[in-house]
Design a protein around this motif. Sequence first.
Motif, PDB file in Angstrom:
ATOM      1  N   SER A 285       0.826  -1.189   0.000  1.00  0.00           N
ATOM      2  CA  SER A 285       0.000   0.000   0.000  1.00  0.00           C
ATOM      3  C   SER A 285       0.862   1.241   0.000  1.00  0.00           C
ATOM      4  O   SER A 285       2.046   1.196   0.244  1.00  0.00           O
ATOM      5  CB  SER A 285      -0.867  -0.017   1.244  1.00  0.00           C
ATOM      6  OG  SER A 285      -0.031  -0.216   2.355  1.00  0.00           O
ATOM      7  N   SER A 286       0.191   2.320  -0.289  1.00  0.00           N
ATOM      8  CA  SER A 286       0.891   3.587  -0.333  1.00  0.00           C
ATOM      9  C   SER A 286       1.094   4.114   1.079  1.00  0.00           C
ATOM     10  O   SER A 286       0.549   3.582   2.026  1.00  0.00           O
ATOM     11  CB  SER A 286       0.063   4.583  -1.141  1.00  0.00           C
ATOM     12  OG  SER A 286      -0.100   4.090  -2.433  1.00  0.00           O
ATOM     13  N   PRO A 287       1.845   5.181   1.192  1.00  0.00           N
ATOM     14  CA  PRO A 287       2.073   5.731   2.528  1.00  0.00           C
ATOM     15  C   PRO A 287       0.751   5.997   3.219  1.00  0.00           C
ATOM     16  O   PRO A 287      -0.186   6.488   2.627  1.00  0.00           O
ATOM     17  CB  PRO A 287       2.797   7.036   2.255  1.00  0.00           C
ATOM     18  CG  PRO A 287       3.447   6.830   0.948  1.00  0.00           C
ATOM     19  CD  PRO A 287       2.561   5.905   0.177  1.00  0.00           C
ATOM     20  N   GLY A 288       0.748   5.665   4.466  1.00  0.00           N
ATOM     21  CA  GLY A 288      -0.422   5.990   5.261  1.00  0.00           C
ATOM     22  C   GLY A 288      -1.583   5.072   5.013  1.00  0.00           C
ATOM     23  O   GLY A 288      -2.709   5.388   5.344  1.00  0.00           O
ATOM     24  N   ASP A 289      -1.317   3.906   4.430  1.00  0.00           N
ATOM     25  CA  ASP A 289      -2.424   3.013   4.123  1.00  0.00           C
ATOM     26  C   ASP A 289      -3.045   2.459   5.387  1.00  0.00           C
ATOM     27  O   ASP A 289      -2.425   2.300   6.405  1.00  0.00           O
ATOM     28  CB  ASP A 289      -1.906   1.828   3.308  1.00  0.00           C
ATOM     29  CG  ASP A 289      -2.960   0.771   3.159  1.00  0.00           C
ATOM     30  OD1 ASP A 289      -3.970   1.085   2.535  1.00  0.00           O
ATOM     31  OD2 ASP A 289      -2.776  -0.337   3.681  1.00  0.00           O
ATOM     32  N   GLY A 290      -4.290   2.126   5.235  1.00  0.00           N
ATOM     33  CA  GLY A 290      -4.958   1.326   6.243  1.00  0.00           C
ATOM     34  C   GLY A 290      -5.375   2.120   7.459  1.00  0.00           C
ATOM     35  O   GLY A 290      -5.219   3.328   7.533  1.00  0.00           O
ATOM     36  N   ALA A 293      -2.959   4.543   9.505  1.00  0.00           N
ATOM     37  CA  ALA A 293      -2.640   5.886   9.060  1.00  0.00           C
ATOM     38  C   ALA A 293      -3.784   6.851   9.283  1.00  0.00           C
ATOM     39  O   ALA A 293      -3.578   8.030   9.466  1.00  0.00           O
ATOM     40  CB  ALA A 293      -2.270   5.863   7.597  1.00  0.00           C
TER      41      ALA A 293
END
Lengths: 316, 679
Positions: A285-290, A293
């Motif tokens: 996932s990208s930064p801050g996923d889920g 974040a």
Amino acid sequence: MKMRYVAALCAVALLLSAPLVGAGEDETSVPEKILAAKADTVVNLKFVLKLQIIVQGQSRDQEQNMEVRGVLIGDSGLVLTSNMNFGGIPESVRRQYNLEVKATPVELKILFGNEVEEYDAQLVARDSNLNLAFVQILDMKGRKVKGVDLRTGVEPRIGRELIGVTRMSRGFDCAPSVGRLFVTAKVEKPRVMWAVNGSFSEIAHPVYNIAGELAGILSIQEGSEGVSQGGGMMGGGNNNIRPVILPLSDVVRSLKQAEKRAAEALETYAEDNEGDEAGDEAGESSPGDGEKASETKDGEGEQKPEPGDEPGDDEE
Amino acid sequence: MNSTRAMLVLLAALLILTPTASGRERGVDSLRSDMEFAKEQVYPALVNISVVVKNYSGGRPQRAPAAGSGVIVSPAGHVITNYHVAGETTQIICRLPNKESIEAEVIAHDPLTDLSVLKLKLETRKNRNIPIPFARLGNSDLLTTGDYVLAMGNPQSLSSSMTLGIVSNPKRVFASFTGAEMQEMDLPGGQATGKFTRWIQHDALILGGNSGGPLVNMKGEVIGINELGGSGVGFAIPSNLVAHVLNQALSQGRVIRGWFGVSLYPVEKMGRDDGVLVSSLQPGGPAEKAGLLPGDVLLTVGDRPVEALYFEQIPPVYKFLADFAPGSEVEVGYLRDGLAAKTTLTVVEMEEYQADVMEVRKLGMTVRDITGPMALIRRYPTSDGVYITGMRAGSPADAAKPKVGPGDVIVELDGKKVTDYATLLKIVDELGKRDDILIRVWRRGEDVITVLDTTAKKKPFAGGELPKAWIGVKTQVLTTDVAKALGLGKTRGFRITRVYRQTEAEKAGLVVGDIITALNGEALRAYRVQDAELLRRKVENLTIDDKADLTVVRGGEEQTLEVVLQETPKTSAEVKTGADKLLEYKIRGVTFSDRAGKRWPMDRTGVIVTEVTMGGWAYLAGLRPGDLIKRIGSLEINSVKDFKKAVKWVAKEKPATVSIFVLRGYRTSFVFIQPDYND
């Protein structure tokens, strides 16, 4: 005779009152015009806020159904709203009550006016310093929108009136509404902002001068020094936290960063909806996923820790 | 003379009759030699069984290592152990006393006797020419109280051991404290067991880990399989019952039993000395269909009389009934209200009380088929449908409104009837990602429908806090006391305690010990520990990439240093993340904070383990949150992208062992994950 006297008195009263009514109509037409021009920029945000509230070390979980207001920025479906809507709490309040809030918005939807159609959206960025949050509509379903252009505006002026536009809640038909603010002071340090008083309290909403020009964004700010000034149990309030108008330049700086994250969010959303089964084993996932974040550690977004302050640090 | 002769004869007699020291030694020696003989016969065939147990919890399998004992009972490598050792496992490794390890497969499980029959994969042995040792089963019916027995096994999962005891009771059953009824026993998974068992109670010490190990007589025969124990008392399943299960497993691949649908009770309290009381009937069972009623006294079954005066006699009667082949017609003689009568019933096959739990991963749930007994006991209208045992949080069923959850019976999915797990799986496979899947469940008499959404599997990107302006130093407030002690008078501000490497602060020349007294000309009025956040808050109000003037006092001299304001470093929540769904762990990229906090070099790369799912393969192997992964197999891991490649490599190549090279604390280590890819 008596009737004639009364009639004369009424005529005088009418004569005296006529110019006043006329002047009032002229005055209220400004908010009315602004309301008509800007009402469509105000949208409803509907979501469930999952909260973990830790007070004095005691943790409690709860969920709140939220429906709040935000304002469309530009034409890409980016919405500006208050970080407080997502659990943001002023730092001094957190410290005073030893309070920590982890807030995760889920099932975030945008609704236009009193329409029933819901648009999937995602919280993409928070700016706890400015008390702003940015939400991106993920699927516009072909809808075209025209939001407020934050890059064009004027400075507020002390002693002048500002007009804010918002909408009432769904229970009141999402009726467009206006409020007034009076600019009372200009703060220079640590950043420029204008103190205001008045009847408009929708945080993160634009405010306009009576010429209809964008003059800034309403927020609340904490003084950079000091704590609650008096009051205590007998009241008196916290004079260190005030409603202010943020200059557009500051908001645009955040906006630029938020736009980048919004673009990433849209990209990820598009990828996720391509049905990528092949990547299932390696979910990346990208930064801050889920959830992590979107949680706020302490009510003001993912608080930037000083390096070395994160768990597990300073291992020997 | 006569008296002398008489005395000599008497002495001689006494010498013969009185046990001498050497005679006692001979007795001990005899026991020792018996033990050694028994040991020679059985001990080499003893196996230490290591398993990966698969329990289901929260809608997913959770694996855990476990161990028990077993014994090889055939030259082909058949192993007997307990079902509670080998049941619901994914990997079974048998280790012989000579340290040879051989993987085993399951031939049959029989929860009703708590026995499992395994077979060693002898073809995998390095030296196949060496015959596999095996032990012989003895006749447990010949055991009597006081017989010596040896318990062999692997207590506490330690290496093989042997303890000595005597048989305390060769036909032990468990009745309630009041003696009013026999106690039912359930295995950890909820399976009923012991219906046919009269345990051998003995006092040879057995502990956890002895389960499944042999109880051996002095002839070197296995006369029981240890099942329960502790506090100086042990219980073993008699070898004759074991032999029956073994024979069925070898001949039919499973244990087939007949079922009459009756519950029995001893007749002693009725004042009778023959027959066995029918205490209850399973609705719709063969006995009920044949017209039997509770209160009838069974006298004959087939051509044999049946009798149970005491509880100890009940298990053999059950076993006798179970030995009738399913489908056979059996004449039953019984007594009702003092009158003898006969009826004929058709035996049906006995089902297990509970079917195995299975996972339906796409729906995020675990389920089990509904067996006949389960349907009867739970008063379900039929045994059609699938019983939900667990639900993953956030799964489509969990997110449905109303929710579907444990205890519900799925009877219909997407308009198609669900009869069992196989049909459910077939329907699920054909579903695809949709948000309008209608599911119908039976919930304690209610017919509930709801909608599943399988489209929302992935969470979209969620942004965090936006970066702020930052100066790469750590500080402490220059308190009044400290200022005074340093001879700084009424100076207020912040003392630098650390300057982070490779930051603008370092470039600007800030050093530890500098006292920052002003920011952009504005005095910093910090003098109490409570003012610690003042500098950070003021800096955060400035603009990233702008320059800030710091007034610092160094060596008593005031000077101004210009610092470029950086972005606050990314937090752990703001870096890329990844997951290996097969091995069940999650990672994230390395942050500035990681490097600074752990005092790693600023160019340290890798990915940090953030979560290891309990019961997953990585968890089993000992991967830990906080581990910095440097290499997976032969692939160097410098970034989340590298990690993703490695995960795909593992999924594609399926290596028997996935080696992960990690940095844990101050030292490196290897984690060897051995997943069962077919599980």
